[in-house]
Design a protein around this motif. Sequence first.
Motif, mmCIF file in Angstrom:
data_model
loop_
_atom_site.group_PDB
_atom_site.id
_atom_site.type_symbol
_atom_site.label_atom_id
_atom_site.label_comp_id
_atom_site.label_asym_id
_atom_site.label_seq_id
_atom_site.Cartn_x
_atom_site.Cartn_y
_atom_site.Cartn_z
ATOM 1 N N CYS A 167 37.002 97.034 46.672
ATOM 2 C CA CYS A 167 36.002 97.108 45.607
ATOM 3 C C CYS A 167 35.933 95.737 44.954
ATOM 4 O O CYS A 167 36.959 95.175 44.576
ATOM 5 C CB CYS A 167 36.397 98.158 44.574
ATOM 6 S SG CYS A 167 35.270 98.237 43.140
ATOM 7 N N ASP A 226 32.326 105.165 37.338
ATOM 8 C CA ASP A 226 32.403 105.619 38.727
ATOM 9 C C ASP A 226 32.171 104.449 39.674
ATOM 10 O O ASP A 226 31.063 103.949 39.788
ATOM 11 C CB ASP A 226 31.366 106.715 38.979
ATOM 12 C CG ASP A 226 31.494 107.291 40.390
ATOM 13 O OD1 ASP A 226 32.517 107.030 41.047
ATOM 14 O OD2 ASP A 226 30.558 107.990 40.822
ATOM 15 N N PHE A 227 33.221 104.031 40.350
ATOM 16 C CA PHE A 227 33.071 102.984 41.358
ATOM 17 C C PHE A 227 33.735 103.384 42.659
ATOM 18 O O PHE A 227 34.331 102.565 43.354
ATOM 19 C CB PHE A 227 33.605 101.624 40.878
ATOM 20 C CG PHE A 227 34.698 101.692 39.849
ATOM 21 C CD1 PHE A 227 34.448 101.297 38.550
ATOM 22 C CD2 PHE A 227 35.960 102.171 40.181
ATOM 23 C CE1 PHE A 227 35.460 101.350 37.592
ATOM 24 C CE2 PHE A 227 36.970 102.212 39.238
ATOM 25 C CZ PHE A 227 36.710 101.808 37.930
ATOM 26 N N GLY A 228 33.628 104.660 42.981
ATOM 27 C CA GLY A 228 34.069 105.120 44.289
ATOM 28 C C GLY A 228 35.570 105.372 44.382
ATOM 29 O O GLY A 228 36.294 105.304 43.397
ATOM 30 N N ARG A 229 36.027 105.637 45.596
ATOM 31 C CA ARG A 229 37.425 105.986 45.851
ATOM 32 C C ARG A 229 37.904 105.349 47.160
ATOM 33 O O ARG A 229 37.121 104.883 47.969
ATOM 34 C CB ARG A 229 37.576 107.516 45.956
ATOM 35 C CG ARG A 229 37.287 108.295 44.687
ATOM 36 C CD ARG A 229 38.382 108.082 43.640
ATOM 37 N NE ARG A 229 38.191 108.943 42.472
ATOM 38 C CZ ARG A 229 37.445 108.612 41.419
ATOM 39 N NH1 ARG A 229 36.816 107.445 41.400
ATOM 40 N NH2 ARG A 229 37.342 109.434 40.386
ATOM 41 N N TYR A 231 40.177 102.733 47.814
ATOM 42 C CA TYR A 231 40.285 101.281 47.979
ATOM 43 C C TYR A 231 41.724 100.828 48.247
ATOM 44 O O TYR A 231 42.663 101.247 47.582
ATOM 45 C CB TYR A 231 39.758 100.562 46.735
ATOM 46 C CG TYR A 231 38.303 100.831 46.468
ATOM 47 C CD1 TYR A 231 37.321 100.371 47.344
ATOM 48 C CD2 TYR A 231 37.908 101.569 45.352
ATOM 49 C CE1 TYR A 231 35.984 100.632 47.108
ATOM 50 C CE2 TYR A 231 36.571 101.824 45.109
ATOM 51 C CZ TYR A 231 35.621 101.367 45.997
ATOM 52 O OH TYR A 231 34.286 101.625 45.774
ATOM 53 N N PHE A 234 41.359 96.166 45.083
ATOM 54 C CA PHE A 234 40.407 96.249 43.972
ATOM 55 C C PHE A 234 40.401 94.885 43.285
ATOM 56 O O PHE A 234 41.418 94.470 42.736
ATOM 57 C CB PHE A 234 40.828 97.333 42.985
ATOM 58 C CG PHE A 234 39.720 97.782 42.068
ATOM 59 C CD1 PHE A 234 39.252 96.969 41.056
ATOM 60 C CD2 PHE A 234 39.152 99.041 42.221
ATOM 61 C CE1 PHE A 234 38.235 97.389 40.206
ATOM 62 C CE2 PHE A 234 38.141 99.468 41.380
ATOM 63 C CZ PHE A 234 37.678 98.646 40.377
ATOM 64 N N GLN A 255 41.305 104.313 35.411
ATOM 65 C CA GLN A 255 40.166 104.590 36.287
ATOM 66 C C GLN A 255 40.328 103.852 37.615
ATOM 67 O O GLN A 255 40.030 104.398 38.691
ATOM 68 C CB GLN A 255 38.860 104.174 35.604
ATOM 69 C CG GLN A 255 38.497 105.006 34.386
ATOM 70 C CD GLN A 255 37.262 104.462 33.680
ATOM 71 O OE1 GLN A 255 37.142 103.256 33.451
ATOM 72 N NE2 GLN A 255 36.343 105.342 33.332
ATOM 73 N N VAL A 256 40.794 102.609 37.531
ATOM 74 C CA VAL A 256 41.038 101.825 38.748
ATOM 75 C C VAL A 256 42.096 102.515 39.600
ATOM 76 O O VAL A 256 41.960 102.624 40.831
ATOM 77 C CB VAL A 256 41.479 100.388 38.388
ATOM 78 C CG1 VAL A 256 41.916 99.633 39.641
ATOM 79 C CG2 VAL A 256 40.344 99.638 37.687
ATOM 80 N N ARG A 258 42.832 105.650 39.857
ATOM 81 C CA ARG A 258 42.289 106.823 40.534
ATOM 82 C C ARG A 258 41.370 106.453 41.697
ATOM 83 O O ARG A 258 41.157 107.257 42.611
ATOM 84 C CB ARG A 258 41.545 107.704 39.525
ATOM 85 C CG ARG A 258 42.468 108.410 38.538
ATOM 86 C CD ARG A 258 41.726 109.453 37.734
ATOM 87 N NE ARG A 258 40.879 108.847 36.710
ATOM 88 C CZ ARG A 258 41.285 108.564 35.476
ATOM 89 N NH1 ARG A 258 42.546 108.814 35.123
ATOM 90 N NH2 ARG A 258 40.453 108.040 34.608
ATOM 91 N N ALA A 259 40.838 105.244 41.655
ATOM 92 C CA ALA A 259 39.934 104.797 42.724
ATOM 93 C C ALA A 259 40.680 104.206 43.915
ATOM 94 O O ALA A 259 40.073 103.966 44.958
ATOM 95 C CB ALA A 259 38.953 103.759 42.171
#
Length: 341
Positions: A167, A226-229, A231, A234, A255-256, A258-259
């Motif tokens: 990401c 929300d920046f996807g999952r 990764y 990052f 949040q990072v 969880r992604a």
Amino acid sequence: MESSLLRFKPLYNQLTQGYLPAIVNGAQQAGIFEALEKEGASTVTLAEKLHADPGILGGILEVLAAIKLLICDEDSRYHLSRPAKHFLLESSPTAQIRDIRSFCMQPGPFDDLTGRLKNRPQHFNPAGFSEKEALLDLEQRARGGQIQEVVNFICAIPQFESFKLMCDLAGSSGYYSQALLNKNPNLRSRVYDTPNAAVLAGQMMGDRGTCGRLEFIGIDLEACSDFGRGYDLFFVSHFLYHWAVQGLLPRFFKQVNRAMRPGGIFVSNHIGNVTKDPDHITHSIIELLAKVQGYPTLTLDDSKLKHALSLAGFSEFRTRPAKDGTHLNNTLVSAKKIKEI
């Protein structure tokens, strides 16, 4: 009146150097660097070639030699130095001519400094980073050393060759992603930026020759919800400052977390703390410039960054300090996701 015991010379010398951007910019626009690209020349020869006044030209050449943009040999012929070849030739991929010209723009950012001081700074408009010229400027500025530094830092991560998905948040036109994808043929990148920037970048750059491995996606960068999952990597560059000022780094890093996949690596490229001259002078002016333009800060404290990452399930930090960075005194910090949040 008794004469001062202090010498004005050091301050005078510093203030006099304030003329340098105009001199370098004028020399570039007059074609001096391009004229010396293939071979050196004396002042007289160069004056004839450029149809320039020999006296003024000689003065310019002396200044450029004094700041090591030119080298004067024993026959009084001037040659380009390595920095001039890299940063001041139109044909150079690492040219920083846009940045140099920005020092000479009218009105300048500090022309109404008293007014800004008394009446508060202008409101910062992040939409300016979504315009075509801004995207081009950001990329060209990064070519001044930051792209290669980021690539070197990330490629040194032991598991880099196994990375499959990254990401690139607030990734502008995707120049960092492109450089990393060129180093890992199995890596794909999602470049997130504002909707306008993502559309423009896609129109201007396509997939940057990565055979479909690079994708531009528009999101609300203020919300960053929300920046996807999934990764493995990052990456953020010069993005975390406002989150730090608002005290929201821990929430953002959760949040990072969880992604990212377990064991994934987070990397930040940012301006770190600078306390020693001469870098401190440059850094303090850049910081003032940001505040005058309405941005809260362009400095991210490494200890606060690492603390926030620790709270969000990251550890095993690796740092390349500001003192070894580019002209922006950038710091690089990586952290490994060690637990789910």
